[in-house]
Write an enzyme that holds these catalytic residues in place. Structure first.
Site, short mmCIF file in Angstrom:
data_model
loop_
_atom_site.label_atom_id
_atom_site.label_comp_id
_atom_site.label_asym_id
_atom_site.label_seq_id
_atom_site.Cartn_x
_atom_site.Cartn_y
_atom_site.Cartn_z
N ARG A 130 5.78 28.59 -37.32
CA ARG A 130 6.88 27.70 -37.70
C ARG A 130 8.11 28.49 -38.15
O ARG A 130 9.12 27.90 -38.48
CB ARG A 130 6.48 26.89 -38.90
CG ARG A 130 5.93 25.50 -38.85
CD ARG A 130 6.42 24.44 -38.04
NE ARG A 130 6.39 23.17 -38.73
CZ ARG A 130 5.37 22.33 -38.76
NH1 ARG A 130 4.26 22.60 -38.14
NH2 ARG A 130 5.49 21.18 -39.40
N ARG B 2 2.99 7.95 -41.64
CA ARG B 2 2.38 9.01 -42.44
C ARG B 2 3.02 9.02 -43.82
O ARG B 2 4.19 8.70 -43.96
CB ARG B 2 2.62 10.36 -41.73
CG ARG B 2 1.36 11.11 -41.45
CD ARG B 2 1.58 12.22 -40.47
NE ARG B 2 2.45 13.28 -40.99
CZ ARG B 2 2.72 14.38 -40.31
NH1 ARG B 2 2.21 14.56 -39.11
NH2 ARG B 2 3.51 15.30 -40.82
N LYS C 116 3.85 16.18 -30.89
CA LYS C 116 3.09 17.37 -30.49
C LYS C 116 1.63 17.27 -30.90
O LYS C 116 0.76 17.73 -30.18
CB LYS C 116 3.74 18.66 -30.99
CG LYS C 116 3.64 18.88 -32.49
CD LYS C 116 4.25 20.20 -32.89
CE LYS C 116 4.59 20.22 -34.37
NZ LYS C 116 3.56 19.67 -35.31
N ARG D 19 12.67 17.79 -42.85
CA ARG D 19 11.89 18.44 -41.79
C ARG D 19 12.78 18.87 -40.62
O ARG D 19 12.58 19.92 -40.01
CB ARG D 19 10.75 17.54 -41.33
CG ARG D 19 9.58 17.56 -42.29
CD ARG D 19 8.24 17.49 -41.58
NE ARG D 19 8.06 16.21 -40.93
CZ ARG D 19 7.50 15.16 -41.50
NH1 ARG D 19 7.08 15.23 -42.74
NH2 ARG D 19 7.36 14.05 -40.84
P1 AMP Z 1 2.82 18.91 -39.18
O1 AMP Z 1 1.63 18.02 -39.11
O2 AMP Z 1 2.74 20.05 -38.18
O3 AMP Z 1 4.11 18.15 -39.10
O4 AMP Z 1 2.79 19.61 -40.62
C1 AMP Z 1 2.85 18.85 -41.82
C2 AMP Z 1 3.32 19.73 -42.97
O5 AMP Z 1 2.39 20.83 -43.15
C3 AMP Z 1 4.67 20.42 -42.73
O6 AMP Z 1 5.76 19.58 -43.10
C4 AMP Z 1 4.55 21.64 -43.64
O7 AMP Z 1 4.75 21.31 -45.01
C5 AMP Z 1 3.08 22.02 -43.48
N1 AMP Z 1 2.90 23.00 -42.37
C6 AMP Z 1 2.27 22.80 -41.19
N2 AMP Z 1 2.29 23.90 -40.44
C7 AMP Z 1 2.94 24.84 -41.14
C8 AMP Z 1 3.32 26.20 -40.91
N3 AMP Z 1 3.01 26.82 -39.75
N4 AMP Z 1 4.00 26.86 -41.89
C9 AMP Z 1 4.30 26.25 -43.05
N5 AMP Z 1 4.01 24.98 -43.33
C10 AMP Z 1 3.33 24.26 -42.39
#
Ligand code: AMP
Length: 206
Positions: A111, A152, A36, A163
């Site tokens: 989320r 990552r 995404k 996750r």
């Molecule tokens: P992502 O890059 O979207 O996979 O986000 C990486 C990490 O950031 C996630 O595993 C969460 O720990 C945190 N994170 C990102 N977006 C959110 C959200 N809307 N609510 C809570 N934690 C978030």
């Protein structure tokens, strides 16, 4: 205005009208590892809109060692959600009319249901709406290998498992939340990056 000028036939009139009268606000919701972030970036650049990624905001805060980064690190490292108190106002602020007068591509937020409700309330107060919710789908067996390949730091097998669990328990209900108020655009997320990106853009002009 932004880059909808390249859609100028009658089939696209609806979105052209929408873009001309205001903005496009789009939320990308997907399981972890579907891509995404990449697709949101491509879409944002094609539509000339800001790409707002809560994950990217947290990653940069963590690498800069800011107060927010220090608080978010343990959650991000373990694949759990950063608490709503740290996340919701930050995301809502990042998509404010001041910062995103013509709309936004929102990636990784909301989320969970609380975040979705808070977003909806905030948009209602401002008389704004989400125009599109795009959900990319990829078969589960492909997801883990994609995530392990992207390198990552938070992509270890254990964190990936967490996750997925978080997604199933907390994030997938967000799709039901939106299904109750609007149509969700489902896109096949298997294929070349540009091919998938075209699918997304084409789906928005239907
Ligand atoms: P992502 O890059 O979207 O996979 O986000 C990486 C990490 O950031 C996630 O595993 C969460 O720990 C945190 N994170 C990102 N977006 C959110 C959200 N809307 N609510 C809570 N934690 C978030």
């Amino acid at each position: 205005m932004f880059a909808f000028f390249f859609f100028n036939d009658t089939a696209t009139s609806e979105i052209c009208t929408r873009s001309l009268v205001g903005s496009v606000r789009c939320v990308l919701e997907t399981a972890p590892g579907v891509g995404k972030g990449t697709q949101a970036e491509l879409l944002a650049s094609k539509l000339n809109l800001p790409h707002v990624s809560t994950g990217a905001i947290f990653r940069s805060a963590i690498s800069e060692g800011t107060d927010l980064g220090l608080k978010a690190k343990a959650f991000s490292d373990s694949g759990t959600l950063v608490p709503d108190e740290l996340t919701t106002s930050l995301a809502i602020e990042a998509i404010s009319t001041d910062k995103c007068p013509n709309g936004f591509i929102l990636d990784g937020f909301p989320r969970n249901i609380n975040q979705a409700q808070a977003l909806q309330e905030s948009l209602n107060i401002q008389n704004r709406n989400i125009d599109f919710v795009v959900c990319l789908t990829v078969p589960e067996n492909e997801l883990v290998s994609r995530m392990l390949n992207r390198g990552r730091v938070d992509d270890t097998e254990e964190v990936i498992r967490t996750r997925f669990k978080v997604y199933e328990e907390l994030t997938s209900p967000v799709l039901d939340f939106y299904k109750n108020i609007m149509e969700i655009i489902q896109i096949n997320g298997v294929g070349e990056l540009n091919e998938i990106s075209e699918r997304i853009v084409n789906s928005l002009v239907k």
